[in-house]
Design an enzyme around this catalytic site. Structure first.
Site, PDB file in Angstrom:
ATOM      1  N   HIS A  51      50.777  40.812  43.969  1.00 54.40           N
ATOM      2  CA  HIS A  51      50.759  39.439  44.436  1.00 54.40           C
ATOM      3  C   HIS A  51      51.497  39.411  45.772  1.00 54.40           C
ATOM      4  CE1 HIS A  51      51.138  35.044  43.050  1.00 54.40           C
ATOM      5  NE2 HIS A  51      51.325  35.107  44.341  1.00 54.40           N
ATOM      6  N   ASP A  78      41.934  39.990  43.070  1.00 54.75           N
ATOM      7  CA  ASP A  78      42.024  39.979  44.532  1.00 54.75           C
ATOM      8  C   ASP A  78      41.228  38.845  45.167  1.00 54.75           C
ATOM      9  OD1 ASP A  78      43.429  42.421  44.194  1.00 54.75           O
ATOM     10  OD2 ASP A  78      41.547  43.525  44.223  1.00 54.75           O
TER      11      ASP A  78
HETATM   12  P1  IMP Z   1      44.131  48.879  34.845  1.00 53.99           P
HETATM   13  O1  IMP Z   1      44.294  47.412  34.695  1.00 53.99           O
HETATM   14  O2  IMP Z   1      45.181  49.514  35.700  1.00 53.99           O
HETATM   15  O3  IMP Z   1      43.960  49.567  33.515  1.00 53.99           O
HETATM   16  O4  IMP Z   1      42.773  49.128  35.630  1.00 53.99           O
HETATM   17  C1  IMP Z   1      41.515  48.770  35.073  1.00 53.99           C
HETATM   18  C2  IMP Z   1      40.594  48.245  36.173  1.00 53.99           C
HETATM   19  O5  IMP Z   1      41.072  47.005  36.652  1.00 53.99           O
HETATM   20  C3  IMP Z   1      40.489  49.157  37.397  1.00 53.99           C
HETATM   21  O6  IMP Z   1      39.181  49.059  37.918  1.00 53.99           O
HETATM   22  C4  IMP Z   1      41.502  48.539  38.366  1.00 53.99           C
HETATM   23  O7  IMP Z   1      41.207  48.817  39.700  1.00 53.99           O
HETATM   24  C5  IMP Z   1      41.287  47.056  38.068  1.00 53.99           C
HETATM   25  N1  IMP Z   1      42.460  46.236  38.358  1.00 53.99           N
HETATM   26  C6  IMP Z   1      43.598  46.132  37.642  1.00 53.99           C
HETATM   27  N2  IMP Z   1      44.442  45.263  38.216  1.00 53.99           N
HETATM   28  C7  IMP Z   1      43.824  44.788  39.307  1.00 53.99           C
HETATM   29  C8  IMP Z   1      44.183  43.817  40.301  1.00 53.99           C
HETATM   30  O8  IMP Z   1      45.251  43.196  40.289  1.00 53.99           O
HETATM   31  N3  IMP Z   1      43.255  43.602  41.286  1.00 53.99           N
HETATM   32  C9  IMP Z   1      42.069  44.232  41.304  1.00 53.99           C
HETATM   33  N4  IMP Z   1      41.690  45.140  40.405  1.00 53.99           N
HETATM   34  C10 IMP Z   1      42.560  45.405  39.395  1.00 53.99           C
HETATM   35 MG    MG Z   2      46.385  40.112  43.081  1.00 51.96          MG
END
Ligand code: IMP
Ligand code: MG
Length: 330
Positions: free
Chosen positions: A43, A13
């Site tokens: 995105h 982000d």
């Molecule tokens: P997962 O990738 O869904 O397994 O989540 C693992 C960690 O990564 C969690 O804390 C999510 O909130 C964070 N996370 C996964 N994708 C994003 C993203 O695109 N932006 C921000 N945090 C993310």
């Molecule tokens: Mg993003």
């Protein structure tokens, strides 16, 4: 071949999409490749005065650049098909333009179901962790073996495409998430299950010598979404959250906020080999009218924007730093 990388220096982000767009507009690139992650990433694209949210398909498609979901990624076919339909609905062609690497892995319904029960990490519940687990456990489903993909025209052999083409590829790699969420270098276990660093780009069939520029992206303050405590104690962080509209693009969850951590930033710049650092959303601190960073557990405050930017520049002497405001909304 040549490759530039857009990589997240924080916890995702950071506004990587904005940098990607800016670079794609130059017309320099033949390919845009997402190199890690699944539909956990969100995105947001403002294109021709319309807002689009994609989770899988890289932004190149909006610029007529071949857009590939790379071998480092995991793909949910339902989500992929929904994005294809969204693009077709606005007249954007995807055949011969959007591809999935044959050796990317599939996120199955079982993966999503299992991840939906996560309470420990605070995942996005998109099946990302279970899909990568099965990949490494050698019982995953390769994209090339998915029945919907076999005759679809959306599969691509990255080796053939990048190493046997007549035109020299100039690739823009788009990272998902960021350094603090990286499986190896992030704050384990509060991480995602993929390789978010520049090294992750190299897992997509490109030799290290091809890498030219690495655009590391951070924000004027840090944000994190997930189960650990991160939000700073002062009410200023609630204000920054509100001013910066810090809510997840995938889950709508509020993003916890804190000052930009300079120790983590330096580490991330060094490990990623960033040649350019973009620090986004400076306008939000301007509106909050507070200038600070975290360094060695301490909050370091500055009188004004100039002092703050000079301090950061002095701390990162070997890279070009660009300070940038939030993108204009419609
Ligand atoms: P997962 O990738 O869904 O397994 O989540 C693992 C960690 O990564 C969690 O804390 C999510 O909130 C964070 N996370 C996964 N994708 C994003 C993203 O695109 N932006 C921000 N945090 C993310
Ligand atoms: Mg993003």
């Amino acid at each position: 071949m040549l490759a530039d990388v857009v990589v997240g220096l924080s916890y995702g982000d950071e506004g990587k999409g904005k940098v990607t767009h800016h670079l794609l507009k130059t017309g320099d690139y033949t390919h845009c490749i997402r190199y890690n992650g699944g539909c956990n990433a969100g995105h947001t694209i403002y294109h021709n005065n319309k807002k689009f949210i994609t989770h899988h398909i890289p932004a190149g498609v909006f610029f007529g650049v071949k857009s590939i979901i790379g071998s480092g990624c995991v793909v949910n076919m339902e989500q992929f098909n929904a994005e294809i339909r969204m693009l077709h609905a606005v007249g954007i062609q995807t055949k011969g333009m959007v591809f999935i690497a044959e050796n990317a892995h599939i996120i199955t319904e079982d993966h999503v179901e299992e991840d939906s029960r996560d309470t420990k990490i605070g995942t996005t519940k998109q099946g990302n962790g279970p899909a990568y687990r099965d990949k490494y456990d050698r019982r995953g489903v390769l994209a090339k073996n998915h029945p919907d993909l076999q005759q679809s025209g959306y599969l691509i052999d990255l080796y053939d495409e990048l190493h046997n083409s007549e035109e020299e590829p100039v690739i823009l790699f788009e990272g998902a998430q960021g350094f603090g969420l990286d499986i190896d270098w992030g704050d384990y276990p509060y991480v995602t299950s993929s390789h978010c660093t520049t090294a992750g780009a190299l897992l997509n069939g490109v030799p290290p010598q091809a890498i030219r520029n690495v655009f590391g992206v951070a924000k004027a303050y840090d944000t994190y979404v997930g189960a650990k405590d991160f939000h700073g104690a002062s009410v200023i962080f609630d204000k920054i959250q509100e001013l910066g509209a810090e809510f997840g693009a995938t889950t709508g969850r509020p993003r916890q906020c804190n000052w930009l951590n300079l120790d983590s930033l330096k580490k991330s710049v060094n490990i990623n080999g960033a040649t350019v650092v973009v620090i986004n959303k400076i306008d939000i601190l301007r509106q909050a009218n507070k200038w600070a960073v975290l360094q060695g557990q301490n909050e370091v405050f500055f009188m004004n924007e100039d002092e703050w930017t000079s301090y950061i520049e002095n701390q990162l002497p070997n890279v070009q730093i660009r300070f940038s405001d939030s993108p204009k909304r419609i």
